[in-house]
Design an enzyme around this catalytic site. Structure first.
Site, mmCIF file in Angstrom:
data_model
loop_
_atom_site.group_PDB
_atom_site.id
_atom_site.type_symbol
_atom_site.label_atom_id
_atom_site.label_comp_id
_atom_site.label_asym_id
_atom_site.label_seq_id
_atom_site.Cartn_x
_atom_site.Cartn_y
_atom_site.Cartn_z
ATOM 1 C CB ALA A 56 -0.866 -0.064 1.284
ATOM 2 C CB ALA A 90 0.709 6.075 -3.318
ATOM 3 N N GLY A 122 4.717 7.070 -0.970
ATOM 4 C CA GLY A 122 6.097 6.747 -1.229
ATOM 5 C C GLY A 122 6.926 6.936 0.116
ATOM 6 C CE LYS A 172 4.808 4.329 7.252
ATOM 7 N NZ LYS A 172 3.943 5.255 6.523
ATOM 8 C CD GLU A 228 -1.877 3.735 -3.713
ATOM 9 O OE1 GLU A 228 -1.259 3.336 -2.876
ATOM 10 O OE2 GLU A 228 -2.928 3.875 -4.011
ATOM 11 C CG ASP A 287 -7.618 -4.976 -4.953
ATOM 12 O OD1 ASP A 287 -6.944 -5.166 -3.803
ATOM 13 O OD2 ASP A 287 -8.553 -4.945 -4.867
ATOM 14 C CB CYS A 322 -1.822 6.559 10.830
ATOM 15 S SG CYS A 322 -2.470 6.882 9.471
#
Ligand code: SAM
Lengths: 181, 356
Positions: B164, B166, B168, B170, B188, B215, B285
């Site tokens: 996952a 974008a 970017g 990480k 992404e 996906d 998060c």
């Protein structure tokens, strides 16, 4: 099956890219692409990516899924010419002296470089040559094509355009702020 | 409350709304907080409602943290995080980048945990528009976002999945830790976000990454076995209210449950394409247990994986929530709360795939 839009370069494309790089920037720059393959993304222009062999072999193997991008975009091919872009310039910049040093950041806004903006150039250039643009701070600003040859410079007015800028093309690092991708 | 802030408050309150238009939401919240602190000591629910939270959120924070720490959290969410950057060794040495930024009057402070992390203590320039930024010498990145790639600890020759990816932050960090060697497959789903991912990868000089717009739940189509996978899933974002105050109202409990199902399916697929003994770091998060411990708990029940310790400060994962009693070893996961870490809220878990 549809033709892939992200594919490895043809022999002819490889030749065009290598010959242009050599002609415009010197033989030394070719060495940086030794362990890499060029890949092409088809679109309005053909985008050229440099992909390390290891990634290149892997994405060749994954043939049923097509990458969106891989490695680093270095330039584009249109009208049978290869045009270097920001990251291509970044990769080769330590291996060539085809550079001009400028004292203005205007180029980062897609604006042209005028004669009066030039601090120095490391090597003579001809009209239509590609040249890497560096700031006085030694940072890469981008790349562009000469509108005139360096021999003509001394006889021209201060406000003569030496390199055109572009807001629409990835020629200067300001592109990243203009939402470039 | 000092005299200065009282004066500012009085001025702001007396001026027309037009003046207030010039101030961002954040400042308005701060003013609200100052106003609140002028008055009686509110209880946590009153404070939550004055600050614009949906009541269910305060209930849940209390369940996780107790009343007094919930107050600390929601008060902290009205402040501003220190700006921070990650220096990019793929472009320049840390020393050189630091020297260039200092020369511009930008003051940096080292982070004792990671050599690449710096807090910006003063900057006369917008930090996201310097020529150094445009040359990829650094990434603007919250300091806690450096944990997931660091915990995954990718090695130079490995095949890494970032499922996952974008925009970017990480991915580019993973590439830096791998010294641009090995291969990262970055997935992404959104075309628009693939553009910003590609832009960040080029700016930061990342060579070893191939981006696929797809996906991640179809990752088995690659027919590859990954050494390690980073799964920084889409989430409800309740850990980053400090940067996105709209989250106080924007998500319902139903949304959170929807995220839970989506996250479980992403994690299930990712584990299917992970090598035996391979490692996966899952992070969000969000502070909601449904998106965190409860996702891991579901997975522990159905997949042959175990949780691994992740020597990171922060609170251990929750094992009791509402009427639920969860596996004790979920304490191996970590919760980074904004008010405790002075950074974005994060949940991080590391899973290792067992021998068959
Ligand atoms: C939390 S963000 C990732 C942030 C990113 N890791 C970084 O550090 O910059 C989650 C991303 O997952 C993407 N996404 C959502 N569903 C997905 C799916 N099924 N497959 C792949 N990507 C997905 C979203 O578009 C979003 O960009």
């Amino acid at each position: 099956m549809n033709k892939p839009t992200f594919r490895i370069r043809t022999k002819e494309e490889n030749k065009l890219i290598m010959e242009t790089l050599e002609a415009d920037f010197g033989t030394n720059v070719l060495v940086v692409f030794k362990e890499y393959d060029f890949w092409i993304k088809e679109g309005k222009v053909k985008e050229v990516f440099t992909v390390p062999k290891k990634s290149s072999d892997l994405i060749t193997k994954i043939s049923i899924l097509e990458p969106y991008s891989a490695g680093i975009p270095i330039g584009s091919i249109s009208s049978n010419s290869f045009h270097l872009e920001i990251e291509g310039a970044n990769i080769i910049s330590n291996y060539t002296s085809k550079k001009i040093i400028v004292k203005t950041v205007q180029f980062l806004y897609g604006k042209p470089i005028f004669k009066e903006n030039i601090t120095k150039y490391e090597e003579n250039f001809d009209k239509n040559d590609q040249i890497i643009v560096i700031g006085e701070n030694k940072l890469l600003y981008g790349v562009g094509r000469a509108e005139i040859s360096s021999r003509e410079l001394s006889s021209l007015k201060e406000n003569t355009i030496v390199i055109k800028g572009s807001r629409k093309k990835p020629l200067d690092v300001g592109w990243y702020l203009r939402g470039g991708s | 409350m000092n005299l200065n802030s009282l004066v500012i408050l009085a001025i702001l309150r007396n001026y027309s709304n037009r003046l207030l238009l010039y101030f961002d939401l954040k400042l308005l919240s701060k003013i609200k907080l100052i106003e609140l602190s002028l008055q009686k000591e509110y209880d946590v629910f009153e404070l939550g409602s004055k600050l614009g939270y949906l009541p269910y959120m305060i209930d849940r924070f209390i369940e996780m943290l107790g009343e007094s720490e919930t107050k600390e959290l929601i008060k902290f969410n009205e402040t501003t995080l220190p700006q921070s950057i990650r220096l990019n060794s793929l472009r320049n040495s840390f020393e050189n980048s630091e020297r260039l930024l200092k020369r511009k009057g930008i003051q940096l402070e080292k982070n004792t945990e990671f050599p690449e992390s710096r807090a910006i203590t003063k900057s006369p320039h917008p930090i996201g528009a310097t020529p150094e930024y445009l040359n990829g010498f650094y990434m603007l990145q919250g300091k806690n976002s450096l944990y997931p790639p660091r915990i995954l600890d990718p090695q130079e020759g490995e095949l890494i999945g970032d499922f996952a990816a974008a925009p970017g932050g990480k991915t580019t960090h993973l590439a830096q830790l791998m010294n641009n060697k090995g291969v990262i497959i970055a997935l992404e789903i959104s075309a628009n976000r693939c553009r910003s991912l590609k832009s960040n990868l080029s700016r930061m000089g990342v060579e070893n990454t191939a981006v696929f717009q797809m996906d991640a739940r179809n990752a088995k189509d690659f027919d590859l076995q990954f050494d390690k996978i980073l799964l920084d899933v889409p989430c409800s974002g309740s850990g980053i209210i400090i940067t996105d105050p709209t989250r106080k109202k924007s998500k319902s409990l139903k949304d959170i449950l929807h995220y839970h199902d989506y996250q479980v399916s992403l994690l299930t697929t990712a584990l299917n394409v992970l090598k035996t003994n391979g490692e996966l770091v899952y992070c969000t998060c969000s502070l909601e247990p449904e998106e965190n411990e409860l996702v891991i708990s579901d997975i522990l029940k159905k997949a042959d994986v175990k949780l691994s310790e992740i020597g990171v400060k922060g609170k251990p994962g929750i094992t009791k929530f509402l009427d639920m009693d969860l596996e004790k070893n979920l304490t191996k996961t970590r919760r980074l709360y904004p008010h405790e870490t002075n950074g974005e809220g994060f949940f991080i878990a590391k899973l290792v795939k067992n021998d068959e």
